[in-house]
Design a protein around this motif. Structure first.
Motif, PDB file in Angstrom:
ATOM      1  N   SER A 248       0.818  -1.218   0.000  1.00  0.00           N
ATOM      2  CA  SER A 248       0.000   0.000   0.000  1.00  0.00           C
ATOM      3  C   SER A 248       0.853   1.269   0.000  1.00  0.00           C
ATOM      4  CB  SER A 248      -0.919   0.009   1.218  1.00  0.00           C
ATOM      5  OG  SER A 248      -0.139  -0.051   2.398  1.00  0.00           O
ATOM      6  N   GLY A 249       2.178   1.116  -0.134  1.00  0.00           N
ATOM      7  CA  GLY A 249       3.059   2.285  -0.170  1.00  0.00           C
ATOM      8  C   GLY A 249       3.529   2.743   1.198  1.00  0.00           C
ATOM      9  N   LEU A 250       3.331   1.915   2.229  1.00  0.00           N
ATOM     10  CA  LEU A 250       3.772   2.286   3.581  1.00  0.00           C
ATOM     11  C   LEU A 250       5.082   1.595   3.974  1.00  0.00           C
ATOM     12  CD1 LEU A 250       0.379   2.310   5.542  1.00  0.00           C
ATOM     13  CD2 LEU A 250       1.556   4.213   4.432  1.00  0.00           C
ATOM     14  N   GLY A 251       5.805   1.085   2.990  1.00  0.00           N
ATOM     15  CA  GLY A 251       7.133   0.520   3.259  1.00  0.00           C
ATOM     16  C   GLY A 251       7.118  -0.817   3.964  1.00  0.00           C
ATOM     17  N   SER A 252       6.086  -1.649   3.693  1.00  0.00           N
ATOM     18  CA  SER A 252       5.975  -2.932   4.409  1.00  0.00           C
ATOM     19  C   SER A 252       7.126  -3.873   4.090  1.00  0.00           C
ATOM     20  CB  SER A 252       4.636  -3.603   4.104  1.00  0.00           C
ATOM     21  OG  SER A 252       4.493  -3.838   2.719  1.00  0.00           O
ATOM     22  N   SER A 253       7.581  -3.917   2.839  1.00  0.00           N
ATOM     23  CA  SER A 253       8.669  -4.851   2.492  1.00  0.00           C
ATOM     24  C   SER A 253       9.983  -4.413   3.131  1.00  0.00           C
ATOM     25  CB  SER A 253       8.829  -4.969   0.969  1.00  0.00           C
ATOM     26  OG  SER A 253       9.329  -3.777   0.410  1.00  0.00           O
ATOM     27  N   ALA A 254      10.219  -3.102   3.175  1.00  0.00           N
ATOM     28  CA  ALA A 254      11.447  -2.602   3.815  1.00  0.00           C
ATOM     29  C   ALA A 254      11.413  -2.888   5.311  1.00  0.00           C
ATOM     30  CB  ALA A 254      11.603  -1.106   3.573  1.00  0.00           C
ATOM     31  N   ALA A 255      10.248  -2.702   5.940  1.00  0.00           N
ATOM     32  CA  ALA A 255      10.136  -2.952   7.380  1.00  0.00           C
ATOM     33  C   ALA A 255      10.423  -4.422   7.694  1.00  0.00           C
ATOM     34  CB  ALA A 255       8.742  -2.562   7.873  1.00  0.00           C
ATOM     35  N   ILE A 256       9.972  -5.326   6.809  1.00  0.00           N
ATOM     36  CA  ILE A 256      10.268  -6.750   7.004  1.00  0.00           C
ATOM     37  C   ILE A 256      11.768  -6.991   6.896  1.00  0.00           C
ATOM     38  CG2 ILE A 256      10.079  -9.025   5.895  1.00  0.00           C
ATOM     39  CD1 ILE A 256       7.117  -8.353   5.339  1.00  0.00           C
ATOM     40  N   CYS A 257      12.406  -6.418   5.867  1.00  0.00           N
ATOM     41  CA  CYS A 257      13.858  -6.619   5.679  1.00  0.00           C
ATOM     42  C   CYS A 257      14.664  -6.040   6.840  1.00  0.00           C
ATOM     43  CB  CYS A 257      14.310  -5.998   4.360  1.00  0.00           C
ATOM     44  SG  CYS A 257      13.708  -6.889   2.907  1.00  0.00           S
ATOM     45  N   VAL A 258      14.235  -4.886   7.336  1.00  0.00           N
ATOM     46  CA  VAL A 258      14.936  -4.250   8.460  1.00  0.00           C
ATOM     47  C   VAL A 258      14.757  -5.081   9.733  1.00  0.00           C
ATOM     48  CG1 VAL A 258      14.981  -2.216   9.985  1.00  0.00           C
ATOM     49  CG2 VAL A 258      14.854  -1.911   7.500  1.00  0.00           C
ATOM     50  N   ALA A 259      13.516  -5.528   9.985  1.00  0.00           N
ATOM     51  CA  ALA A 259      13.257  -6.320  11.200  1.00  0.00           C
ATOM     52  C   ALA A 259      13.967  -7.677  11.149  1.00  0.00           C
ATOM     53  CB  ALA A 259      11.753  -6.503  11.402  1.00  0.00           C
ATOM     54  N   LEU A 260      13.977  -8.317   9.970  1.00  0.00           N
ATOM     55  CA  LEU A 260      14.710  -9.587   9.820  1.00  0.00           C
ATOM     56  C   LEU A 260      16.198  -9.378  10.091  1.00  0.00           C
ATOM     57  CD1 LEU A 260      13.103 -11.033   6.527  1.00  0.00           C
ATOM     58  CD2 LEU A 260      12.873 -12.026   8.808  1.00  0.00           C
ATOM     59  N   SER A 261      16.775  -8.351   9.463  1.00  0.00           N
ATOM     60  CA  SER A 261      18.213  -8.069   9.638  1.00  0.00           C
ATOM     61  C   SER A 261      18.536  -7.787  11.100  1.00  0.00           C
ATOM     62  CB  SER A 261      18.629  -6.870   8.764  1.00  0.00           C
ATOM     63  OG  SER A 261      18.365  -7.129   7.410  1.00  0.00           O
ATOM     64  N   ALA A 262      17.652  -7.043  11.761  1.00  0.00           N
ATOM     65  CA  ALA A 262      17.880  -6.695  13.173  1.00  0.00           C
ATOM     66  C   ALA A 262      17.849  -7.928  14.059  1.00  0.00           C
ATOM     67  CB  ALA A 262      16.821  -5.692  13.628  1.00  0.00           C
ATOM     68  N   ALA A 263      16.841  -8.781  13.862  1.00  0.00           N
ATOM     69  CA  ALA A 263      16.721  -9.989  14.696  1.00  0.00           C
ATOM     70  C   ALA A 263      17.918 -10.906  14.484  1.00  0.00           C
ATOM     71  CB  ALA A 263      15.417 -10.716  14.362  1.00  0.00           C
TER      72      ALA A 263
ATOM     73  N   ASN B 168      21.284  -1.515   8.065  1.00  0.00           N
ATOM     74  CA  ASN B 168      20.639  -0.864   6.915  1.00  0.00           C
ATOM     75  C   ASN B 168      21.165  -1.431   5.594  1.00  0.00           C
ATOM     76  OD1 ASN B 168      18.820   1.033   5.838  1.00  0.00           O
ATOM     77  ND2 ASN B 168      20.457   2.502   5.498  1.00  0.00           N
ATOM     78  N   LYS B 169      22.457  -1.721   5.557  1.00  0.00           N
ATOM     79  CA  LYS B 169      23.052  -2.304   4.329  1.00  0.00           C
ATOM     80  C   LYS B 169      22.476  -3.697   4.061  1.00  0.00           C
ATOM     81  CE  LYS B 169      27.419   0.227   4.321  1.00  0.00           C
ATOM     82  NZ  LYS B 169      28.844   0.192   4.735  1.00  0.00           N
ATOM     83  N   TRP B 170      22.337  -4.494   5.120  1.00  0.00           N
ATOM     84  CA  TRP B 170      21.752  -5.827   4.950  1.00  0.00           C
ATOM     85  C   TRP B 170      20.293  -5.722   4.506  1.00  0.00           C
ATOM     86  CZ3 TRP B 170      23.874 -10.063   3.788  1.00  0.00           C
ATOM     87  CH2 TRP B 170      25.085 -10.481   4.346  1.00  0.00           C
ATOM     88  N   ALA B 171      19.545  -4.811   5.134  1.00  0.00           N
ATOM     89  CA  ALA B 171      18.135  -4.639   4.759  1.00  0.00           C
ATOM     90  C   ALA B 171      18.008  -4.218   3.299  1.00  0.00           C
ATOM     91  CB  ALA B 171      17.478  -3.598   5.669  1.00  0.00           C
ATOM     92  N   PHE B 172      18.932  -3.377   2.842  1.00  0.00           N
ATOM     93  CA  PHE B 172      18.918  -2.932   1.442  1.00  0.00           C
ATOM     94  C   PHE B 172      19.135  -4.115   0.499  1.00  0.00           C
ATOM     95  CE2 PHE B 172      21.121  -0.691  -2.208  1.00  0.00           C
ATOM     96  CZ  PHE B 172      19.967  -0.103  -2.705  1.00  0.00           C
ATOM     97  N   GLU B 173      19.993  -5.058   0.907  1.00  0.00           N
ATOM     98  CA  GLU B 173      20.204  -6.263   0.085  1.00  0.00           C
ATOM     99  C   GLU B 173      18.921  -7.091   0.005  1.00  0.00           C
ATOM    100  OE1 GLU B 173      22.659  -6.711  -1.829  1.00  0.00           O
ATOM    101  OE2 GLU B 173      23.816  -5.039  -1.012  1.00  0.00           O
ATOM    102  N   GLY B 174      18.185  -7.146   1.117  1.00  0.00           N
ATOM    103  CA  GLY B 174      16.896  -7.843   1.105  1.00  0.00           C
ATOM    104  C   GLY B 174      15.906  -7.139   0.183  1.00  0.00           C
ATOM    105  N   GLU B 175      15.875  -5.806   0.247  1.00  0.00           N
ATOM    106  CA  GLU B 175      14.992  -5.011  -0.617  1.00  0.00           C
ATOM    107  C   GLU B 175      15.309  -5.234  -2.102  1.00  0.00           C
ATOM    108  OE1 GLU B 175      12.061  -3.712   0.333  1.00  0.00           O
ATOM    109  OE2 GLU B 175      12.528  -1.595   0.198  1.00  0.00           O
ATOM    110  N   LYS B 176      16.595  -5.413  -2.399  1.00  0.00           N
ATOM    111  CA  LYS B 176      16.996  -5.645  -3.805  1.00  0.00           C
ATOM    112  C   LYS B 176      16.406  -6.966  -4.325  1.00  0.00           C
ATOM    113  CE  LYS B 176      21.614  -4.572  -3.715  1.00  0.00           C
ATOM    114  NZ  LYS B 176      22.936  -4.139  -4.076  1.00  0.00           N
ATOM    115  N   ILE B 177      16.348  -7.969  -3.456  1.00  0.00           N
ATOM    116  CA  ILE B 177      15.757  -9.257  -3.862  1.00  0.00           C
ATOM    117  C   ILE B 177      14.259  -9.074  -4.147  1.00  0.00           C
ATOM    118  CG2 ILE B 177      15.173 -11.600  -3.062  1.00  0.00           C
ATOM    119  CD1 ILE B 177      17.853 -11.556  -1.497  1.00  0.00           C
ATOM    120  N   ILE B 178      13.603  -8.241  -3.351  1.00  0.00           N
ATOM    121  CA  ILE B 178      12.154  -8.048  -3.502  1.00  0.00           C
ATOM    122  C   ILE B 178      11.821  -7.100  -4.653  1.00  0.00           C
ATOM    123  CG2 ILE B 178      10.056  -7.189  -2.360  1.00  0.00           C
ATOM    124  CD1 ILE B 178      11.330  -8.102   0.319  1.00  0.00           C
ATOM    125  N   HIS B 179      12.570  -5.997  -4.767  1.00  0.00           N
ATOM    126  CA  HIS B 179      12.195  -4.938  -5.719  1.00  0.00           C
ATOM    127  C   HIS B 179      13.134  -4.755  -6.913  1.00  0.00           C
ATOM    128  CE1 HIS B 179       8.804  -3.564  -3.446  1.00  0.00           C
ATOM    129  NE2 HIS B 179       9.523  -3.374  -2.363  1.00  0.00           N
TER     130      HIS B 179
END
Length: 390
Positions: free
Chosen positions: A145-160, A189-200
């Protein structure tokens, strides 16, 4: 032992679309979160759980699991990666991960989740290696919906995952939410960005940066600047539930720019001025209620102007116009956020606004089939919390 990470979603306060044409845009975190819990089995666990990696998407009632031996067999070479040095998933690793995901037989109507499951496998094996665990994901953010859900998942996964690694030093005995240090946030943030690249494929990096650091960022031509809000803004976020094609909308603005170069350049320059003024207002201290009210009035006017310019770009939609008309009846100002063509709409809720107004406007929007969420703007970024074995 288990760790839970939470990462916020994001909104674009001003500058969407115009940013593609060189204007400044402002993005902010919202206090709606995606949660990821990583549970590592104890030595006394059953053979099944002590030799399996499980991903549980709780909101969707979906669960995927892989024997550790199968993951090792498919991704053995990726185990050489150092979690303190984020790498891109490419070539044969991408193929191997896709094969692991395909084995799960994701239902056809949920196939869009496949890229997110791939991002999970990549981040997990790179950061945690080949260890058994159960990872549970829940979210307050509507998907797509444009609220950054995929990025939030990548950030939370990387953090955990990083919270359990040697690259991050955290007080595991602390009760409550913990913040990461600056260097750790940069790595995360760098790890989350790598996750975002796989998704987007080619993400801008804006969504994961806002989710990681929280607060707000100003961005222009690929350059991101973190800014801090001195105003406690509150927004009603209306999800029209109308899907949109971001690429088509961006292309439509570019085509209009080719047809009307002078007019559209003026539109983009106006948006640039709005974003700059907005970021100045937001950062200036507000010592009393009068100052806050004056600031909110200026922000309201800038939002109204920005929405008018987005209409000039041709990215509004009948559903967005319905939200604008409905909130205007209650003397509230709204603007689309993100790509437009549907998606979400922001409505400023002034500090002194009566609660009864909110209680009236939400049911009216919901009768149109929309989903309403209230969020604080510009709060904290990613955090983690530890709990002992249960």
């Amino acid at each position: 032992m288990e760790v839970t990470a939470r990462a916020p979603g994001k909104i674009i306060l001003s500058g969407e679309h115009a940013v593609v044409h060189g204007s400044v845009a402002v993005a902010a975190s919202i206090n709606l979160y995606t949660y990821v819990t990583l549970r590592v089995p104890s030595p006394s666990s059953s053979a099944e759980t002590s030799d399996t990696l499980t991903l549980h998407l709780k909101d969707m009632g979906l669960e995927f699991s892989w024997p550790i031996g199968r993951i090792k067999e498919a991704l053995s070479e990726s185990n050489d990666l150092d979690c303190s040095s984020p790498k891109t998933c490419s070539g044969k690793f991408a193929e191997s991960i896709s094969a692991l995901v395909e084995e799960q037989n994701i239902p056809e109507e949920k196939i869009a989740l496949a890229s997110g499951v791939s991002a999970f496998l990549w981040l997990y094996t790179c950061i945690q290696g080949f260890k058994p665990a159960t990872v549970t994901v829940t979210s307050e953010l509507p998907l797509g919906s444009g609220l950054g859900s995929s990025a939030a998942i990548c950030v939370a996964l990387s953090a955990a995952f990083l919270a359990f690694s040697k690259s991050v030093s955290l007080d595991k005995g602390h009760k409550g939410w913990l913040d990461f240090g600056d260097n750790e946030l940069e790595l995360l943030n760098k790890w989350a960005f790598e996750g975002e690249k796989i998704i987007h494929g080619k993400p801008s990096g804006i969504d994961n940066t806002v989710s990681t650091y929280g607060n707000m960022i100003k961005f222009k031509s690929g350059s991101l600047t973190r800014i801090k809000s001195a105003v406690p803004l509150r927004m009603l976020i209306t999800n029209t539930k109308v899907g949109r094609n971001t690429k088509a909308l961006v292309a439509g603005v570019s085509e209009r720019t080719l047809r009307h170069p002078d007019a559209m350049t003026s539109v983009f320059n106006a948006v640039d001025s709005i974003s700059k003024e907005l970021s100045t207002i937001i950062q200036a201290p507000a010592p009393d209620d009068i100052s806050v009210t004056e600031k909110e009035e200026k922000i309201r006017e800038l939002m109204e102007m920005n929405q008018g310019l987005l209409q000039c770009m041709g990215v509004s939609h009948a559903s967005i116009e319905t939200v604008l008309r409905t909130t205007l009846k209650f003397k509230l100002t709204s603007k689309l956020t993100g790509a437009g063509g549907g998606g979400c709409v922001l409505t400023l809720l002034p500090t002194l606004l009566s609660g009864t107004v909110v209680d009236k406007v939400i049911p009216e929007l919901e009768t149109c089939g929309f989903q309403c969420l209230i969020a604080g703007i510009g709060g904290k970024g990613v955090q983690v919390s530890f709990s002992g074995s249960s």
